[in-house]
Design an enzyme around this catalytic site. Structure first.
Site, PDB file in Angstrom:
ATOM      1  N   LEU A  59       0.861  -1.175   0.000  1.00  0.00           N
ATOM      2  CA  LEU A  59       0.000   0.000   0.000  1.00  0.00           C
ATOM      3  C   LEU A  59       0.894   1.221   0.000  1.00  0.00           C
ATOM      4  CD1 LEU A  59      -2.618  -0.963   2.774  1.00  0.00           C
ATOM      5  CD2 LEU A  59      -2.908  -1.149   0.300  1.00  0.00           C
ATOM      6  N   ASP A  60       0.444   2.287  -0.641  1.00  0.00           N
ATOM      7  CA  ASP A  60       1.204   3.533  -0.601  1.00  0.00           C
ATOM      8  C   ASP A  60       1.405   3.969   0.848  1.00  0.00           C
ATOM      9  OD1 ASP A  60       1.192   3.620  -3.361  1.00  0.00           O
ATOM     10  OD2 ASP A  60      -0.569   4.920  -3.467  1.00  0.00           O
ATOM     11  N   LYS A  61       2.453   4.718   1.084  1.00  0.00           N
ATOM     12  CA  LYS A  61       2.763   5.210   2.431  1.00  0.00           C
ATOM     13  C   LYS A  61       1.548   5.859   3.078  1.00  0.00           C
ATOM     14  CE  LYS A  61       5.507   8.815   4.693  1.00  0.00           C
ATOM     15  NZ  LYS A  61       5.160  10.214   4.544  1.00  0.00           N
TER      16      LYS A  61
END
Length: 331
Positions: free
Chosen positions: A142-144
């Site tokens: 998942l993106d940050k």
């Protein structure tokens, strides 16, 4: 130090003539093919007593393959206790409910404080080498600044099984991934499918862009408007189901349709002025959010060892709940 593990594969008369890595993967299903390829290239495999470093080498009936597993090498990232929120865990895998702001694996500029650091502290040496020392056990990411559910493998068999499911995108199995997003405006129609290829932007390598058919990689997002929290229809709560899993897929697809995510500075910067139309409380909640309003709310898959379908749900996190509440209070 203990002797390295020795695995011998004697190919009988019924064996196929095929690549070395395929033959090993067929005979040793507990080790992922990608790892077997790395082991071959590192000189840990012999054919009929002779070392080979070519995974594509043809082998067949009568050949004897010897694999010497190297001693486990400690993962390069250091263990850090991060207080991970664990939705599920067994001997094969662990499901994490990731908070926004947590980077999944080490990268330049993020060498510490990542999910991998926390996993090494929690799981110990069992993760070493699975999927590479910089990304041990990581099957997807998942993106940050995206919160929510993701699964991590704790051994090679689990890594191989989960990776295959994510590569298949749920076409032949129970893999499910759903996200909740807050978008500027209400998408029309209120339920539909966005089928648009994605590739790295030629203008900005850090961004993903929609490209013409025949270019990039196919990306498919199914969406449904769940609600419009505010009276004027400035914002929609949208449920997105992924049929593919490309980088920034939901963010780019919705922005391409003219409905970028609230708080998305990369793909929704042109919509910043819309915040002025929100109430004071909603503007404050959006500022406090400080990220794209995207949450991985549902994750389902087949357990790589038992075949049992596992399904996990995560409610909206507090920062998105606060933003929805502020929007609703103005309605």
């Amino acid at each position: 130090m203990s002797e390295p593990e020795h695995r011998r594969v004697a190919l009988g008369p019924e064996a196929l003539v095929e690549r070395l890595d395929r033959a090993l993967a067929r005979a040793l299903p507990d080790i992922s093919r990608s790892r077997l390829q790395d082991l071959v290239r590192a000189g840990h495999v012999r054919r009929d007593g002779s070392e080979t470093r070519d995974p594509a080498l043809k082998v067949g009936p009568g050949h004897v393959l010897d694999l010497r597993m190297p001693e486990p090498v400690a993962a390069e990232p250091e263990a850090e206790s991060l207080g991970l929120v664990i939705a599920y865990e067994d001997d094969d895998l662990i499901v994490i409910d990731k908070p926004a702001g947590l980077v999944v694996h080490p990268a330049p500029g993020h060498e510490a404080g990542t999910l991998v650091n926390g996993l090494i502290a929690h799981c110990g040496a069992s993760l070493s080498g699975i999927g590479g020392v910089r990304r041990p056990g990581i099957v997807h990411r998942l993106d940050k600044d995206t919160s929510g559910l993701l699964v991590v493998a704790k051994n090679d068999r689990a890594h191989q099984g989960l990776t295959a499911q994510f590569a298949d995108h749920g076409r032949t199995g129970p893999l499910e991934r759903a996200y909740l997003a807050l978008t500027w405006g209400i998408p029309e129609p209120r339920a539909g499918t966005i089928d648009a290829n994605l590739a790295r932007s030629q203008r900005n390598w850090e961004k993903i862009a929609v490209v013409r058919e025949g270019e990039g990689r196919r990306a498919i997002t199914h969406y449904r408007v769940e609600a419009s929290p505010d009276r004027e229809g400035l914002v929609a709560l949208v449920r997105c189901r992924l049929e593919t899993g490309r980088t920034h897929q939901i963010r780019v697809h919705l922005a391409h349709r003219g409905h970028p995510l609230l708080g998305d500075a990369v793909y929704g910067g042109a919509f910043k002025t819309k915040a002025a139309r929100l109430g004071e409380d909603a503007r404050a909640a959006l500022h406090a959010l400080g990220r794209q309003a995207l949450h991985a709310t549902l994750l389902g898959f087949a357990h790589p060892r038992t075949g049992e379908t596992l399904r996990f749900e995560s409610p909206l996190p507090p920062d998105m709940v606060a933003l929805v509440a502020a929007l609703e209070s103005r309605a």
